[in-house]
Motif scaffolding. Structure first.
Motif, PDB file in Angstrom:
ATOM      1  N   VAL A 103      17.730  40.059  33.088  1.00 46.25           N
ATOM      2  CA  VAL A 103      17.329  38.857  33.414  1.00 46.25           C
ATOM      3  C   VAL A 103      18.358  37.951  33.787  1.00 46.25           C
ATOM      4  O   VAL A 103      18.532  37.030  34.249  1.00 46.25           O
ATOM      5  CB  VAL A 103      16.284  38.316  32.549  1.00 46.25           C
ATOM      6  CG1 VAL A 103      15.769  37.032  32.919  1.00 46.25           C
ATOM      7  CG2 VAL A 103      15.228  39.333  32.765  1.00 46.25           C
ATOM      8  N   GLY A 104      19.201  37.836  32.507  1.00 47.65           N
ATOM      9  CA  GLY A 104      20.540  37.193  32.524  1.00 47.65           C
ATOM     10  C   GLY A 104      21.391  37.451  33.656  1.00 47.65           C
ATOM     11  O   GLY A 104      22.220  36.620  34.144  1.00 47.65           O
ATOM     12  N   ARG A 107      20.084  36.096  36.744  1.00 49.26           N
ATOM     13  CA  ARG A 107      20.334  34.393  36.563  1.00 49.26           C
ATOM     14  C   ARG A 107      21.822  34.072  37.052  1.00 49.26           C
ATOM     15  O   ARG A 107      22.068  33.006  37.900  1.00 49.26           O
ATOM     16  CB  ARG A 107      20.014  33.862  35.389  1.00 49.26           C
ATOM     17  CG  ARG A 107      20.004  32.257  35.335  1.00 49.26           C
ATOM     18  CD  ARG A 107      20.014  31.869  34.100  1.00 49.26           C
ATOM     19  NE  ARG A 107      21.007  32.267  32.865  1.00 49.26           N
ATOM     20  CZ  ARG A 107      22.381  31.752  32.896  1.00 49.26           C
ATOM     21  NH1 ARG A 107      22.789  30.804  33.951  1.00 49.26           N
ATOM     22  NH2 ARG A 107      23.385  32.141  32.258  1.00 49.26           N
ATOM     23  N   TYR A 128      12.847  33.413  39.857  1.00 55.79           N
ATOM     24  CA  TYR A 128      13.120  35.288  39.741  1.00 55.79           C
ATOM     25  C   TYR A 128      12.250  35.017  38.328  1.00 55.79           C
ATOM     26  O   TYR A 128      11.960  34.136  37.706  1.00 55.79           O
ATOM     27  CB  TYR A 128      14.479  35.451  39.147  1.00 55.79           C
ATOM     28  CG  TYR A 128      15.182  34.690  38.205  1.00 55.79           C
ATOM     29  CD1 TYR A 128      15.333  35.164  36.942  1.00 55.79           C
ATOM     30  CD2 TYR A 128      15.879  33.322  38.390  1.00 55.79           C
ATOM     31  CE1 TYR A 128      15.946  34.723  35.898  1.00 55.79           C
ATOM     32  CE2 TYR A 128      16.458  32.600  37.464  1.00 55.79           C
ATOM     33  CZ  TYR A 128      16.490  33.288  36.448  1.00 55.79           C
ATOM     34  OH  TYR A 128      17.129  32.340  35.203  1.00 55.79           O
ATOM     35  N   VAL A 182      14.827  30.770  31.275  1.00 56.94           N
ATOM     36  CA  VAL A 182      14.877  31.322  32.516  1.00 56.94           C
ATOM     37  C   VAL A 182      14.064  30.536  33.552  1.00 56.94           C
ATOM     38  O   VAL A 182      13.320  29.527  33.268  1.00 56.94           O
ATOM     39  CB  VAL A 182      14.833  32.532  32.807  1.00 56.94           C
ATOM     40  CG1 VAL A 182      15.782  33.525  31.671  1.00 56.94           C
ATOM     41  CG2 VAL A 182      13.469  33.108  31.959  1.00 56.94           C
ATOM     42  N   TRP A 183      14.044  30.842  34.904  1.00 55.64           N
ATOM     43  CA  TRP A 183      13.295  30.389  35.939  1.00 55.64           C
ATOM     44  C   TRP A 183      11.704  29.978  35.273  1.00 55.64           C
ATOM     45  O   TRP A 183      11.286  29.231  35.697  1.00 55.64           O
ATOM     46  CB  TRP A 183      13.288  31.168  37.240  1.00 55.64           C
ATOM     47  CG  TRP A 183      12.518  30.586  38.129  1.00 55.64           C
ATOM     48  CD1 TRP A 183      11.117  30.778  38.637  1.00 55.64           C
ATOM     49  CD2 TRP A 183      13.020  29.628  39.121  1.00 55.64           C
ATOM     50  NE1 TRP A 183      10.860  30.060  39.628  1.00 55.64           N
ATOM     51  CE2 TRP A 183      11.977  29.390  40.177  1.00 55.64           C
ATOM     52  CE3 TRP A 183      14.205  29.022  39.553  1.00 55.64           C
ATOM     53  CZ2 TRP A 183      12.019  28.591  41.133  1.00 55.64           C
ATOM     54  CZ3 TRP A 183      14.306  28.385  40.746  1.00 55.64           C
ATOM     55  CH2 TRP A 183      13.286  28.183  41.499  1.00 55.64           C
ATOM     56  N   ASP A 187      13.900  26.661  34.217  1.00 55.27           N
ATOM     57  CA  ASP A 187      15.091  26.577  34.453  1.00 55.27           C
ATOM     58  C   ASP A 187      15.423  26.654  36.050  1.00 55.27           C
ATOM     59  O   ASP A 187      15.729  27.871  36.642  1.00 55.27           O
ATOM     60  CB  ASP A 187      16.032  27.681  33.737  1.00 55.27           C
ATOM     61  CG  ASP A 187      17.680  27.485  34.324  1.00 55.27           C
ATOM     62  OD1 ASP A 187      18.026  26.462  34.671  1.00 55.27           O
ATOM     63  OD2 ASP A 187      18.377  28.447  34.180  1.00 55.27           O
ATOM     64  N   TYR A 190      19.229  27.197  37.291  1.00 48.81           N
ATOM     65  CA  TYR A 190      19.985  28.486  37.098  1.00 48.81           C
ATOM     66  C   TYR A 190      20.987  28.309  35.881  1.00 48.81           C
ATOM     67  O   TYR A 190      21.949  29.006  35.765  1.00 48.81           O
ATOM     68  CB  TYR A 190      20.667  29.295  38.150  1.00 48.81           C
ATOM     69  CG  TYR A 190      19.830  29.420  39.284  1.00 48.81           C
ATOM     70  CD1 TYR A 190      18.616  30.128  39.378  1.00 48.81           C
ATOM     71  CD2 TYR A 190      20.307  29.141  40.710  1.00 48.81           C
ATOM     72  CE1 TYR A 190      18.006  30.140  40.592  1.00 48.81           C
ATOM     73  CE2 TYR A 190      19.702  29.412  41.841  1.00 48.81           C
ATOM     74  CZ  TYR A 190      18.360  29.902  41.978  1.00 48.81           C
ATOM     75  OH  TYR A 190      17.739  30.027  42.970  1.00 48.81           O
ATOM     76  N   GLY A 192      20.467  28.068  32.957  1.00 47.31           N
ATOM     77  CA  GLY A 192      20.109  28.412  31.472  1.00 47.31           C
ATOM     78  C   GLY A 192      19.486  27.598  30.434  1.00 47.31           C
ATOM     79  O   GLY A 192      19.154  27.789  29.447  1.00 47.31           O
TER      80      GLY A 192
END
Length: 196
Positions: A103-104, A107, A128, A182-183, A187, A190, A192
């Motif tokens: 996931v990171g 991003r 995402y 995250v999204w 966020d 992007y 964070g």
């Protein structure tokens, strides 16, 4: 339509030119690697591994966002610094074995422009989500399970990737306000962090 079924490994080289392949680029369970400069334009990519070491892989824009024909599905994705996967107005499913830092990583690819949309504008960009959070059974016509990262061309603010911005998205934003996220937590740039 051109269908490429790869038995082992396919390397695409388009030095400083544009290589356009129509139809479906299919190499399920195997590897596709894009090397050299230039652009390889494809209908979609459905493979075990997609690696882009230089230049760009562009999924052809459909005009109707997130069409089933343009949806790409990979198990592993690697995009080197300076390389780009341009989804235009399409979706991507990364069907992983373990989420780890994925996931990171997604991003960060979005933040640095390695994963991008050349059709993004003032109202649309790539969102995402970890499907363990969204719980969808299908995504852009592709079956998905809780071990999938979903990337969609959608509205800014569409936290749950349902194609609209509504109270559910505002709720996600409010829950994460002034914190790391995250999204799916709000966020939308992007970085964070959910902030003004």
């Amino acid at each position: 339509d051109l269908v490429l079924n790869v038995q082992s490994k396919l390397s695409l080289t388009a030095p400083d030119k544009m290589l356009t392949l129509g139809g479906t680029l299919s190499a399920q369970g195997h590897a596709i690697t894009k090397i050299g400069g230039g652009i390889a334009q494809l209908e979609n990519v459905r493979t075990g591994f997609l690696g882009i070491s230089a230049g760009a892989v562009r999924i052809r824009a459909r005009g109707a966002a997130n069409s089933t024909d343009g949806a790409s599905v990979v198990s592993n994705l690697s995009i080197a610094a300076g390389a780009v996967l341009d989804l235009t107005d399409n979706s991507l499913v990364i069907d992983y074995d373990t989420v780890g830092t994925l996931v990171g990583d997604v991003r960060q690819h979005l933040q640095t422009g390695r994963l991008s949309s050349s059709t993004a504008n003032g109202t649309h960009r790539l969102g995402y989500a970890d499907n363990a959070v969204t719980g969808l059974a299908t995504f852009s016509g592709q079956p998905v399970d809780p071990t999938s990262i979903l990337v969609k061309y959608t509205y800014y603010g569409d936290a749950n990737l349902d194609g609209k911005v509504d109270a559910a998205d505002l709720s996600a934003l409010a829950r994460s306000w002034q914190g790391p996220a995250v999204w799916t937590g709000g966020d939308f740039d992007y970085d964070g962090l959910v902030s003004i």
